[in-house]
Design a protein around this motif. Structure first.
Motif, PDB file in Angstrom:
ATOM      1  N   THR A   1       0.828  -1.204   0.000  1.00  0.00           N
ATOM      2  CA  THR A   1       0.000   0.000   0.000  1.00  0.00           C
ATOM      3  C   THR A   1       0.867   1.259   0.000  1.00  0.00           C
ATOM      4  O   THR A   1       2.052   1.224   0.345  1.00  0.00           O
ATOM      5  CB  THR A   1      -0.911   0.029   1.229  1.00  0.00           C
ATOM      6  OG1 THR A   1      -0.094   0.175   2.413  1.00  0.00           O
ATOM      7  CG2 THR A   1      -1.733  -1.253   1.338  1.00  0.00           C
ATOM      8  N   HIS A   2       0.268   2.365  -0.369  1.00  0.00           N
ATOM      9  CA  HIS A   2       0.993   3.639  -0.347  1.00  0.00           C
ATOM     10  C   HIS A   2       1.404   3.998   1.075  1.00  0.00           C
ATOM     11  O   HIS A   2       2.467   4.590   1.287  1.00  0.00           O
ATOM     12  CB  HIS A   2       0.120   4.737  -0.949  1.00  0.00           C
ATOM     13  CG  HIS A   2      -0.137   4.563  -2.415  1.00  0.00           C
ATOM     14  ND1 HIS A   2       0.867   4.581  -3.353  1.00  0.00           N
ATOM     15  CD2 HIS A   2      -1.292   4.342  -3.101  1.00  0.00           C
ATOM     16  CE1 HIS A   2       0.354   4.386  -4.553  1.00  0.00           C
ATOM     17  NE2 HIS A   2      -0.946   4.232  -4.430  1.00  0.00           N
ATOM     18  N   ARG A   3       0.579   3.634   2.035  1.00  0.00           N
ATOM     19  CA  ARG A   3       0.922   3.904   3.441  1.00  0.00           C
ATOM     20  C   ARG A   3       2.159   3.104   3.853  1.00  0.00           C
ATOM     21  O   ARG A   3       3.038   3.617   4.552  1.00  0.00           O
ATOM     22  CB  ARG A   3      -0.260   3.547   4.334  1.00  0.00           C
ATOM     23  CG  ARG A   3      -0.033   3.844   5.811  1.00  0.00           C
ATOM     24  CD  ARG A   3      -1.293   3.612   6.615  1.00  0.00           C
ATOM     25  NE  ARG A   3      -1.094   3.929   8.024  1.00  0.00           N
ATOM     26  CZ  ARG A   3      -2.027   3.845   8.953  1.00  0.00           C
ATOM     27  NH1 ARG A   3      -3.268   3.464   8.609  1.00  0.00           N
ATOM     28  NH2 ARG A   3      -1.771   4.135  10.208  1.00  0.00           N
ATOM     29  N   GLN A   4       2.225   1.850   3.425  1.00  0.00           N
ATOM     30  CA  GLN A   4       3.396   1.038   3.742  1.00  0.00           C
ATOM     31  C   GLN A   4       4.654   1.589   3.056  1.00  0.00           C
ATOM     32  O   GLN A   4       5.737   1.602   3.641  1.00  0.00           O
ATOM     33  CB  GLN A   4       3.149  -0.407   3.319  1.00  0.00           C
ATOM     34  CG  GLN A   4       2.122  -1.126   4.191  1.00  0.00           C
ATOM     35  CD  GLN A   4       1.707  -2.468   3.613  1.00  0.00           C
ATOM     36  OE1 GLN A   4       1.592  -2.628   2.391  1.00  0.00           O
ATOM     37  NE2 GLN A   4       1.478  -3.441   4.481  1.00  0.00           N
ATOM     38  N   LEU A   5       4.503   2.053   1.835  1.00  0.00           N
ATOM     39  CA  LEU A   5       5.650   2.615   1.125  1.00  0.00           C
ATOM     40  C   LEU A   5       6.142   3.889   1.793  1.00  0.00           C
ATOM     41  O   LEU A   5       7.337   4.203   1.748  1.00  0.00           O
ATOM     42  CB  LEU A   5       5.279   2.893  -0.329  1.00  0.00           C
ATOM     43  CG  LEU A   5       5.111   1.676  -1.231  1.00  0.00           C
ATOM     44  CD1 LEU A   5       4.710   2.100  -2.634  1.00  0.00           C
ATOM     45  CD2 LEU A   5       6.400   0.856  -1.277  1.00  0.00           C
ATOM     46  N   ALA A   6       5.239   4.622   2.419  1.00  0.00           N
ATOM     47  CA  ALA A   6       5.638   5.860   3.097  1.00  0.00           C
ATOM     48  C   ALA A   6       6.653   5.586   4.202  1.00  0.00           C
ATOM     49  O   ALA A   6       7.481   6.440   4.532  1.00  0.00           O
ATOM     50  CB  ALA A   6       4.414   6.560   3.666  1.00  0.00           C
ATOM     51  N   ALA A   7       6.607   4.358   4.761  1.00  0.00           N
ATOM     52  CA  ALA A   7       7.539   3.994   5.830  1.00  0.00           C
ATOM     53  C   ALA A   7       8.962   3.834   5.330  1.00  0.00           C
ATOM     54  O   ALA A   7       9.910   3.783   6.124  1.00  0.00           O
ATOM     55  CB  ALA A   7       7.076   2.704   6.507  1.00  0.00           C
ATOM     56  N   LEU A   8       9.137   3.768   4.022  1.00  0.00           N
ATOM     57  CA  LEU A   8      10.482   3.631   3.460  1.00  0.00           C
ATOM     58  C   LEU A   8      11.231   4.956   3.422  1.00  0.00           C
ATOM     59  O   LEU A   8      12.415   4.990   3.091  1.00  0.00           O
ATOM     60  CB  LEU A   8      10.410   3.060   2.037  1.00  0.00           C
ATOM     61  CG  LEU A   8       9.694   1.731   1.850  1.00  0.00           C
ATOM     62  CD1 LEU A   8       9.814   1.275   0.403  1.00  0.00           C
ATOM     63  CD2 LEU A   8      10.243   0.676   2.797  1.00  0.00           C
ATOM     64  N   GLY A   9      10.543   6.052   3.734  1.00  0.00           N
ATOM     65  CA  GLY A   9      11.189   7.354   3.667  1.00  0.00           C
ATOM     66  C   GLY A   9      11.516   7.698   2.228  1.00  0.00           C
ATOM     67  O   GLY A   9      10.724   7.436   1.319  1.00  0.00           O
ATOM     68  N   ASP A  10      12.704   8.244   1.998  1.00  0.00           N
ATOM     69  CA  ASP A  10      13.098   8.663   0.655  1.00  0.00           C
ATOM     70  C   ASP A  10      13.889   7.601  -0.102  1.00  0.00           C
ATOM     71  O   ASP A  10      14.386   7.862  -1.198  1.00  0.00           O
ATOM     72  CB  ASP A  10      13.937   9.945   0.734  1.00  0.00           C
ATOM     73  CG  ASP A  10      13.118  11.140   1.202  1.00  0.00           C
ATOM     74  OD1 ASP A  10      11.908  11.151   0.920  1.00  0.00           O
ATOM     75  OD2 ASP A  10      13.690  12.038   1.847  1.00  0.00           O
ATOM     76  N   ALA A  11      14.032   6.413   0.469  1.00  0.00           N
ATOM     77  CA  ALA A  11      14.862   5.383  -0.145  1.00  0.00           C
ATOM     78  C   ALA A  11      14.374   5.015  -1.545  1.00  0.00           C
ATOM     79  O   ALA A  11      13.172   4.932  -1.806  1.00  0.00           O
ATOM     80  CB  ALA A  11      14.893   4.138   0.729  1.00  0.00           C
ATOM     81  N   ALA A  12      15.326   4.812  -2.446  1.00  0.00           N
ATOM     82  CA  ALA A  12      15.032   4.311  -3.786  1.00  0.00           C
ATOM     83  C   ALA A  12      15.313   2.813  -3.777  1.00  0.00           C
ATOM     84  O   ALA A  12      16.431   2.386  -3.460  1.00  0.00           O
ATOM     85  CB  ALA A  12      15.905   5.012  -4.818  1.00  0.00           C
ATOM     86  N   VAL A  13      14.310   2.021  -4.132  1.00  0.00           N
ATOM     87  CA  VAL A  13      14.405   0.566  -3.975  1.00  0.00           C
ATOM     88  C   VAL A  13      14.089  -0.136  -5.293  1.00  0.00           C
ATOM     89  O   VAL A  13      13.070   0.156  -5.932  1.00  0.00           O
ATOM     90  CB  VAL A  13      13.440   0.065  -2.881  1.00  0.00           C
ATOM     91  CG1 VAL A  13      13.529  -1.453  -2.744  1.00  0.00           C
ATOM     92  CG2 VAL A  13      13.739   0.742  -1.543  1.00  0.00           C
ATOM     93  N   PHE A  14      14.950  -1.067  -5.668  1.00  0.00           N
ATOM     94  CA  PHE A  14      14.689  -1.953  -6.798  1.00  0.00           C
ATOM     95  C   PHE A  14      14.006  -3.198  -6.234  1.00  0.00           C
ATOM     96  O   PHE A  14      14.632  -3.975  -5.502  1.00  0.00           O
ATOM     97  CB  PHE A  14      15.987  -2.310  -7.504  1.00  0.00           C
ATOM     98  CG  PHE A  14      16.540  -1.200  -8.355  1.00  0.00           C
ATOM     99  CD1 PHE A  14      16.561  -1.302  -9.738  1.00  0.00           C
ATOM    100  CD2 PHE A  14      17.026  -0.033  -7.773  1.00  0.00           C
ATOM    101  CE1 PHE A  14      17.063  -0.276 -10.528  1.00  0.00           C
ATOM    102  CE2 PHE A  14      17.535   1.003  -8.549  1.00  0.00           C
ATOM    103  CZ  PHE A  14      17.542   0.885  -9.932  1.00  0.00           C
ATOM    104  N   ALA A  15      12.732  -3.355  -6.565  1.00  0.00           N
ATOM    105  CA  ALA A  15      11.889  -4.398  -5.972  1.00  0.00           C
ATOM    106  C   ALA A  15      11.758  -5.581  -6.919  1.00  0.00           C
ATOM    107  O   ALA A  15      11.183  -5.464  -8.000  1.00  0.00           O
ATOM    108  CB  ALA A  15      10.508  -3.832  -5.644  1.00  0.00           C
ATOM    109  N   VAL A  16      12.311  -6.729  -6.522  1.00  0.00           N
ATOM    110  CA  VAL A  16      12.253  -7.920  -7.354  1.00  0.00           C
ATOM    111  C   VAL A  16      10.916  -8.639  -7.146  1.00  0.00           C
ATOM    112  O   VAL A  16      10.283  -8.508  -6.105  1.00  0.00           O
ATOM    113  CB  VAL A  16      13.412  -8.879  -7.044  1.00  0.00           C
ATOM    114  CG1 VAL A  16      14.747  -8.214  -7.340  1.00  0.00           C
ATOM    115  CG2 VAL A  16      13.371  -9.353  -5.588  1.00  0.00           C
ATOM    116  N   THR A  17      10.508  -9.391  -8.167  1.00  0.00           N
ATOM    117  CA  THR A  17       9.332 -10.254  -8.045  1.00  0.00           C
ATOM    118  C   THR A  17       9.776 -11.701  -8.179  1.00  0.00           C
ATOM    119  O   THR A  17      10.843 -12.004  -8.709  1.00  0.00           O
ATOM    120  CB  THR A  17       8.270  -9.922  -9.113  1.00  0.00           C
ATOM    121  OG1 THR A  17       8.874  -9.959 -10.415  1.00  0.00           O
ATOM    122  CG2 THR A  17       7.675  -8.547  -8.863  1.00  0.00           C
TER     123      THR A  17
END
Length: 251
Positions: free
Chosen positions: A21-37
């Motif tokens: 969710t967008h709320r969960q992503l907000a917890a990452l702060g400003d980090a740029a993350v490459f998310a694997v599937t």
């Protein structure tokens, strides 16, 4: 040019649920993350997502026999144009050698003319993975959590491959890999890394700072510069999400 203190944390390999969710992503702060599937169903599920902080990858996790068995070459090729990042792919000892090799080989063939970065897993199959990478060269390859012997490392370096490293790896690995070939990762939620969230690379940056004899800000800048080099050389800079590409270009 973006200065080091303005750069966000960088995580080049982490696992994030496709329904985050967008709320969960907000917890990452400003980090740029490459998310694997992990499989093509997960990759399909994220094709319509446009998350500012994430670069989603299309993956077929080699340690999951079900993902390897369900691999569909036509489906992979249909999904691939939606992605600037391919991961997690590769080979693993938990999957039969022949089927794992066939899937990885086909993925590399599909990516041969694509401007993508490729995060490669090689646990228990280092030599076989390097064989495939040697046969099907791609400029954008990043070896994720590489555990090969010194001869394997030398071979990978000869092929100009990059390496994403995390806080669970020993300092001897950081010392052996040239600084200009190294990228950060968490592999969240891997327990041994103890990352609190994707993008939580503080411990890794501190250790690299000690090993390299540089300040943490300089370490972060070096890592982003490495990403810039591989992104430009592979052409992925043209297909990465605009907000991530803008940071890279300004670095």
């Amino acid at each position: 040019m973006t200065t080091s203190h303005q750069l966000p944390a960088l995580d080049c390999h982490a696992h994030i649920a496709p329904d985050v969710t967008h709320r969960q992503l907000a917890a990452l702060g400003d980090a740029a993350v490459f998310a694997v599937t992990r499989d093509l169903d997960e990759a399909d599920a994220v094709t319509n997502r446009h998350d500012k902080k994430l670069v989603w990858g299309i993956g077929v996790h080699p340690a999951l026999p079900a993902a390897v068995a369900a691999y569909d070459p036509d489906r992979f090729r249909a999904l691939l144009p939606h992605f600037a990042f391919v991961g997690e792919v590769g080979m693993d000892r938990r999957t039969p050698l022949d089927s794992g090799r066939a899937v990885f080989s086909d993925i590399l063939t599909a990516c041969s003319d694509r401007p993508v970065l490729i995060s490669v897993h090689s646990t228990g199959r280092v030599s076989a993975v390097l064989d495939e990478l040697e046969n099907k060269r791609h400029v954008g390859v990043i070896l994720h959590w590489f555990t090969g012997a010194s001869r394997d490392l030398a071979r990978a370096l000869e092929m100009n491959l990059y390496f994403s490293v995390n806080a669970a790896m020993p300092d001897t690995v950081f010392e052996a890999i040239p600084r200009d070939r190294l990228l950060p990762e968490t592999d969240f939620p891997a327990r041994t890394v103890r990352a609190q969230r994707p993008g939580h690379v503080d411990t890794l940056e501190d250790r690299l700072s000690t090993v390299w004899g540089q300040g943490v800000r300089d370490v972060r800048y070096r890592l982003w510069r490495n990403l810039k080099t591989i992104a430009v050389d592979s052409g992925a800079i043209e297909t990465l999400p605009e907000n991530i590409a803008d940071i890279i270009v300004a670095t």
